[in-house]
Design an enzyme around this catalytic site. Structure first.
Site, PDB file in Angstrom:
ATOM      1  CG  LEU A   1      -4.652  36.969  23.455  1.00 56.42           C
ATOM      2  CD1 LEU A   1      -4.898  34.890  23.159  1.00 56.42           C
ATOM      3  CD2 LEU A   1      -5.406  36.646  24.837  1.00 56.42           C
TER       4      LEU A   1
ATOM      5  CB  THR B   1      -4.638  40.965  25.538  1.00 56.54           C
ATOM      6  OG1 THR B   1      -5.596  40.025  25.645  1.00 56.54           O
ATOM      7  CG2 THR B   1      -2.811  40.761  25.036  1.00 56.54           C
TER       8      THR B   1
ATOM      9  CD  GLU C   1       1.391  41.297  27.108  1.00 56.23           C
ATOM     10  OE1 GLU C   1       2.024  41.323  27.799  1.00 56.23           O
ATOM     11  OE2 GLU C   1       0.529  39.982  27.757  1.00 56.23           O
TER      12      GLU C   1
ATOM     13  CG  HIS D   1       3.511  42.432  31.052  1.00 55.24           C
ATOM     14  ND1 HIS D   1       3.715  42.012  33.258  1.00 55.24           N
ATOM     15  CD2 HIS D   1       2.481  41.127  31.683  1.00 55.24           C
ATOM     16  CE1 HIS D   1       3.052  40.445  33.554  1.00 55.24           C
ATOM     17  NE2 HIS D   1       2.556  40.558  32.501  1.00 55.24           N
TER      18      HIS D   1
ATOM     19  CG  ASP E   1       0.950  41.200  43.447  1.00 56.47           C
ATOM     20  OD1 ASP E   1       1.273  41.170  44.647  1.00 56.47           O
ATOM     21  OD2 ASP E   1       0.363  41.432  42.608  1.00 56.47           O
TER      22      ASP E   1
END
Length: 530
Positions: free
Chosen positions: A249, A294, A298, A301, A318
């Site tokens: 993805l 998605t 991303e 990140h 985390d």
């Protein structure tokens, strides 16, 4: 990670500051570092094509459950930093200190950056890699689909009421980060922020078309041949994945700290950005991953966030205290509590954008996640420069902007000289500018600058010396006239506010005899240090 009651806000603030310092200390002292992904044996790992990369266990599970690889960022970034095995440790040590300093500055009223407390605007270019189809067909997605994805990002990052990005969670954050399609190309021409590239024009495309491309070709050929300056643009690519990556993805490149990059240098600048399967870029595209989350995941990140399970499980961090621990990735939209925590055992935060749940299940970034992302934007290479990118401004012939304040910052003496950075954002050489400024929201004062700046060039400009009383103050600076042409301050690239404080200080010469037990000393005779 210890979870605290959401209602105990004061305790949480204290705990966060202590935790940040403790984690930084653990890293510095070489104590066990918790953020390590599980290493899979070759026997149980799924190898991807001929590139020798093995999927993490959570991606193997994703592939088995859904036929899709939800996120390939962990594996991709491990490959990037194979020459820098200490990247995780060094990055977390740096960001822990940066977050602690940021919180101190805000608490002390010394938040001195472009828009701390305001909105960060990120210029975006979307490279649509297509197979020669008509616009709006297949991989050559429409302008409307691109804009729809930008809208989803802003709904999610801003926690917009009345949208799927809204939530009522006590830790739900408006990150105050927005994404804007670029208004200028690197050459300064007008653009809508969409760069269409026919894959047939790229080197060696025929031998790598399967159909679709694997990540190896995307990273090694597509990105370097199409990227716009990553100091000025957040680059996004929409592609058709193929071969061993047909089920992928998306993935993104993690940020770097100022002390070192993912590859011990700037070699990874030409791959920096986000890659998405075109079928998942936008909203209303069908299936569990067809509503644009998605890309939200991303970009998380790309701005420094990790998966909520820490890529390991209940004992892995985390680095966000307000995300409950999770044993693994979650799929669908389950009600699950995969870890046992004290004093309160909260369930997994399935709604978090950094989980693997369905797009319509997601709706939250937490306050700690927002702080982490904003700290990255304020400090990380190829992130902090986005805030003053010319790409945020439509092309202009005569336009100067204030892109930073050198002084005053933090604590200053009562008499000081404000220094700002002037940048030419117009196509004509900038030879004169009227710089306007306000102290503590008072009357507008002006300063006439003259010189010669080419496009994108900068100069430090000293404004008239100021004398202020002890206490907290602010200065707002912008350019009102460039080369004789008036223009308004632009919310993106031509206005900056610095909050600072003036201390009582000591008059010079200061003397101290070190005989008093008081600290700081109140009297003394020290007059020279050799």
């Amino acid at each position: 990670m210890t979870k605290l009651l959401y209602s105990f806000k004061l305790a949480l603030i204290f705990f966060l500051g202590f935790t940040v310092q403790l984690k930084a200390q653990k890293i510095q002292e070489g104590l066990p570092f918790e953020n390590k992904s599980k290493n899979l044996s070759q026997k149980n790992a799924y190898q991807r094509g001929n590139n020798g990369i093995y999927l993490k266990d959570f991606n193997q599970e994703a592939l088995q459950r859904t036929g899709k690889i939800r996120c390939y960022s962990v594996e991709y970034n491990e490959q990037l930093r194979k020459n820098n095995p200490n990247f995780d440790r060094d990055f977390e040590a740096w960001i822990a200190k940066a977050i602690a300093k940021r919180r101190r500055d805000i608490a002390n009223g010394n938040a001195s950056t472009r828009t701390i407390g305001g909105v960060y605007y990120i210029p975006v270019v979307v490279h649509v890699i297509h197979n020669g189809e008509a616009i709006g067909t297949g991989s050559n997605i429409s302008d409307a689909q691109v804009q729809d994805q930008i809208n989803v990002l802003n709904e999610d990052f801003r926690k917009m009421a009345g949208t799927p990005g809204w939530n009522t969670h006590p830790e739900g954050a408006d990150t105050r980060i927005e994404f804007v399609l670029a208004k200028r190309t690197p050459a300064g021409a007008a653009t809508n922020g969409i760069n269409r590239v026919n894959r047939n024009t790229l080197p060696n495309n025929a031998t790598n078309w399967q159909p679709g491309f694997e990540a190896t070709y995307i990273n090694g050929t597509i990105k370097p041949n199409t990227i716009w300056n990553p100091d000025e643009y957040m680059n996004m690519w929409t592609v058709q994945f193929g071969g061993a990556d047909a089920g992928l993805l998306g993935y993104a490149q993690f940020p770097e700290s100022p002390i070192g990059g993912v590859g011990c240098g700037a070699a990874n600048a030409n791959t920096d950005g986000l890659v998405m399967g075109y079928q998942y870029f936008g909203r209303g595209l069908g299936g569990p991953y067809g509503d644009g989350r998605t890309a939200t995941h991303e970009i998380g990140h790309g701005l420094g966030l990790r998966h909520i399970w820490g890529d390991g499980g209940c004992g892995v961090d985390d680095f966000c205290a307000d995300t409950p621990t999770a044993g693994a990735a979650n799929f669908g939209c389950p009600n699950v509590n995969s870890c046992t925590d004290t004093p309160v055992d909260f369930p997994d935060m399935k709604e978090n954008y950094m989980d693997y749940t369905d797009d319509l299940c997601m709706n939250i970034f937490t306050n700690d996640q927002a702080t982490r992302m904003r700290t990255v934007i304020e400090n990380s290479p190829r992130r902090k420069t986005l805030l003053t990118s010319p790409a945020l401004l439509a092309p202009a012939t005569n336009y100067g902007g204030i892109v930073d304040i050198v002084s005053p910052l933090g604590n200053v003496c009562g008499t000081f000289t404000p220094t700002v950075i002037l940048r030419n954002l117009g196509s004509n050489n900038l030879t004169s500018a009227t710089i306007s400024y306000q102290i503590d929201g008072g009357s507008t004062q002006t300063f006439a600058w003259s010189g010669s700046l080419a496009y994108k060039a900068t100069a430090n400009v000293n404004l008239p010396t100021q004398t202020l009383s002890t206490g907290n103050h602010s200065i707002r600076v912008w350019v009102s006239v460039s080369n004789g042409s008036s223009h308004s301050s632009d919310m993106y690239v031509n206005e900056i506010i610095s909050n600072f404080s003036v201390g009582a200080g000591n008059s010079l010469p200061f003397e101290e005899n070190f005989e008093s037990n008081a600290f700081p000393p109140t009297t003394g005779t020290l007059s020279k240090i050799l």
